[in-house]
Design a protein around this motif. Sequence first.
Motif, short mmCIF file in Angstrom:
data_model
loop_
_atom_site.label_atom_id
_atom_site.label_comp_id
_atom_site.label_asym_id
_atom_site.label_seq_id
_atom_site.Cartn_x
_atom_site.Cartn_y
_atom_site.Cartn_z
N VAL A 157 0.84 -1.20 0.00
CA VAL A 157 0.00 0.00 0.00
C VAL A 157 0.88 1.25 0.00
CG1 VAL A 157 -1.77 1.26 1.29
CG2 VAL A 157 -1.81 -1.23 1.24
N GLY A 158 0.77 2.03 -1.05
CA GLY A 158 1.52 3.29 -1.13
C GLY A 158 0.72 4.42 -0.52
N CYS A 159 0.46 4.31 0.77
CA CYS A 159 -0.39 5.28 1.46
C CYS A 159 0.29 5.72 2.75
CB CYS A 159 -1.75 4.65 1.74
SG CYS A 159 -2.83 5.65 2.78
N ALA A 160 0.72 6.97 2.78
CA ALA A 160 1.45 7.47 3.95
C ALA A 160 0.60 7.41 5.21
CB ALA A 160 1.90 8.91 3.69
N TRP A 161 -0.68 7.77 5.07
CA TRP A 161 -1.59 7.77 6.22
C TRP A 161 -1.61 6.39 6.87
CZ3 TRP A 161 -5.98 5.03 7.56
CH2 TRP A 161 -6.73 5.55 8.61
N ALA A 162 -1.74 5.35 6.04
CA ALA A 162 -1.81 3.98 6.54
C ALA A 162 -0.48 3.54 7.13
CB ALA A 162 -2.22 3.04 5.41
N MET A 163 0.62 3.93 6.49
CA MET A 163 1.95 3.52 6.96
C MET A 163 2.31 4.19 8.27
SD MET A 163 3.76 3.53 3.25
CE MET A 163 5.29 2.67 3.39
N ILE A 164 2.01 5.48 8.37
CA ILE A 164 2.31 6.21 9.61
C ILE A 164 1.43 5.67 10.74
CG2 ILE A 164 2.17 8.49 10.74
CD1 ILE A 164 2.92 9.68 7.93
N ASN A 165 0.16 5.43 10.43
CA ASN A 165 -0.78 4.87 11.42
C ASN A 165 -0.28 3.53 11.94
OD1 ASN A 165 -2.87 6.54 12.04
ND2 ASN A 165 -4.45 5.21 11.20
N ALA A 166 0.18 2.67 11.02
CA ALA A 166 0.69 1.36 11.41
C ALA A 166 1.91 1.52 12.30
CB ALA A 166 1.04 0.55 10.16
N ALA A 167 2.81 2.42 11.93
CA ALA A 167 4.04 2.64 12.71
C ALA A 167 3.70 3.15 14.11
CB ALA A 167 4.94 3.63 11.99
N LEU A 168 2.72 4.07 14.20
CA LEU A 168 2.32 4.62 15.50
C LEU A 168 1.70 3.56 16.41
CD1 LEU A 168 0.80 8.07 14.43
CD2 LEU A 168 2.98 7.68 15.61
N LYS A 169 1.09 2.55 15.80
CA LYS A 169 0.47 1.47 16.58
C LYS A 169 1.45 0.33 16.85
CE LYS A 169 -4.23 2.41 14.99
NZ LYS A 169 -5.25 2.06 13.99
N GLY A 170 2.70 0.54 16.46
CA GLY A 170 3.72 -0.47 16.70
C GLY A 170 3.68 -1.62 15.70
N LYS A 171 2.96 -1.41 14.60
CA LYS A 171 2.87 -2.45 13.58
C LYS A 171 3.92 -2.21 12.50
CE LYS A 171 -2.12 -3.18 14.10
NZ LYS A 171 -3.43 -2.98 13.46
N ASP A 172 4.11 -3.20 11.65
CA ASP A 172 5.05 -3.08 10.55
C ASP A 172 4.45 -2.21 9.45
OD1 ASP A 172 7.40 -3.71 9.01
OD2 ASP A 172 6.10 -5.01 7.79
N MET A 173 5.11 -1.13 9.12
CA MET A 173 4.53 -0.19 8.15
C MET A 173 4.54 -0.74 6.72
SD MET A 173 7.42 2.78 8.36
CE MET A 173 6.56 4.02 7.44
N ASP A 174 5.31 -1.79 6.48
CA ASP A 174 5.34 -2.38 5.14
C ASP A 174 4.21 -3.38 4.93
OD1 ASP A 174 7.49 -1.00 4.16
OD2 ASP A 174 8.96 -2.43 4.89
N SER A 175 4.02 -4.24 5.91
CA SER A 175 3.06 -5.34 5.70
C SER A 175 1.73 -5.16 6.42
CB SER A 175 3.70 -6.66 6.14
OG SER A 175 4.05 -6.60 7.50
N GLU A 176 1.67 -4.28 7.42
CA GLU A 176 0.44 -4.18 8.21
C GLU A 176 -0.29 -2.85 8.04
OE1 GLU A 176 0.71 -6.61 12.14
OE2 GLU A 176 2.67 -5.67 11.84
N ALA A 177 0.10 -2.10 7.01
CA ALA A 177 -0.58 -0.82 6.76
C ALA A 177 -1.88 -1.07 6.01
CB ALA A 177 0.33 0.08 5.94
N SER A 178 -2.94 -0.43 6.48
CA SER A 178 -4.24 -0.57 5.81
C SER A 178 -4.94 0.78 5.78
CB SER A 178 -5.11 -1.59 6.54
OG SER A 178 -6.41 -1.58 6.00
N CYS A 179 -5.41 1.14 4.58
CA CYS A 179 -6.06 2.45 4.48
C CYS A 179 -7.57 2.31 4.32
CB CYS A 179 -5.47 3.26 3.33
SG CYS A 179 -5.42 2.39 1.78
#
Lengths: 359, 98
Positions: free
Chosen positions: B68-90
């Motif tokens: 997912v090429g979505c900054a919102w989803a990647m930053i959200n995942a990172a803030l929740k302690g998730k992997d921003m590459d594989s666990e980002a969801s928009c």
Amino acid sequence: MDNTSDTGSCCPSDSKEDTGQFIQMIGLDKNVPAPEIREITSLITFNDRLDHFLARWGVNRMRHIVEPGIYKLGNPDADSPVFVSANYTLSFDALRSSLAGIDCYILVIDTKGINVWCAAGKGTFGTDEIIYRIRWSGLAKFVNHRNLILPQLGAPGVSAHEVKRKSGFKVEYGPVRAQDLPEYLKNHMATTEMRKVRFTFRDRLVLTPIEFIHVIKPTLIATIILYLLSGPFAAFLAVVAAFAGTVLFPVLMPYLPAHDLSIKGIILGWLVALPFGISLAANNTMFLWKEMLSLIAMFLIVPAVTGYLALNFTGCTTYTSRTGVKKEIFRYVPYMALTAGTGLLCLLVLAVAHLKEMI
Amino acid sequence: MFNSYEENTLQYYPEKCINCLMCTQVCPHGVFTEGEKHVELTRPELCMECGACAGNCPVQAIEVQSGVGCAWAMINAALKGKDMDSEASCCGEDGCCQ
């Protein structure tokens, strides 16, 4: 067109045993009766338009759902084409309205109320779901051919050769836009233009309501805090920055310089802050140090906010890669945080000075 | 300068290609074009890593780390302690996808 031909196939078909195991694995109970075929029209009613409007504004985000199943449009027979769609009203309605006058079936799969493109990215518009729905609907029993027409933007979630191997149905990718389907169906060939995704002014404009809705709550909080710290001028600027980042940015995106969305957003922030800066500089009633501090705060915070909102627009665009977005995040977010933090510090100094004057 | 999208994870192995043209049909950016003996990788810099080409290539001639090429989803995942590459969801109630 020969719908049974399979050019380019390099995969042997699965045995019935393998397919049976797969169907068991994805939880299809053989005793479940096939769903009834529902009748639909290509007409978009007032209620449909209202539903689209509400979806665009983010009202009941996950409730714009079409029941998965088989739908018939017009009077299809056993040789009529079968289209596959997401169970999101906007996707489904775009498809059926484009197929006016064409007798066909539409197989709606369960994408949890998400559009084709995003569902494909998540994998819900995917190989397994399609195979499952083919079996579940009993599609093979009422069509003579073994051909499915999928939206091209569903391809990221689908492996055409796997669908063929496990279900016997050949996947054919239609054009990107449903409106091109009548032209495509003449010879089942898509032109280069039909295959390319666009991101037109209208495409960008329809995304602005939901973008703005997303930032209403933080904007309201920021507005109240800034009003208490610096007064109505700063509060109004917070609203303008949020509006610029979520509405002006998508509209002006192609015309802003640089390639990275963050840089485009930062530049827009400077442009938005400029008239406010001029009006502040023209104010002769303020101490020079206060004026300077206010200007510094404004030109640090506003571009940081619009830059960040612009960066968040990457999920809506049709061309940003994960690798690129990740680079943007690591390149610009620290800069945005630093400038916004410094700007807030300037505002804090101004607020303390203001409090001292009041006491 | 100021272009984070010049590089991506797309890898193409023309020697494996069987010229079925599936990649040219699914790529929404015209990254691949028809060639004489095999498909040509014409505009790799336009790849948005959606994974459509790799997933639909029957001979694994294409590899890409799709996501997912979505900054919102990647930053959200990172803030929740998730992997921003594989666990980002928009997607979802507060998601950015429409």
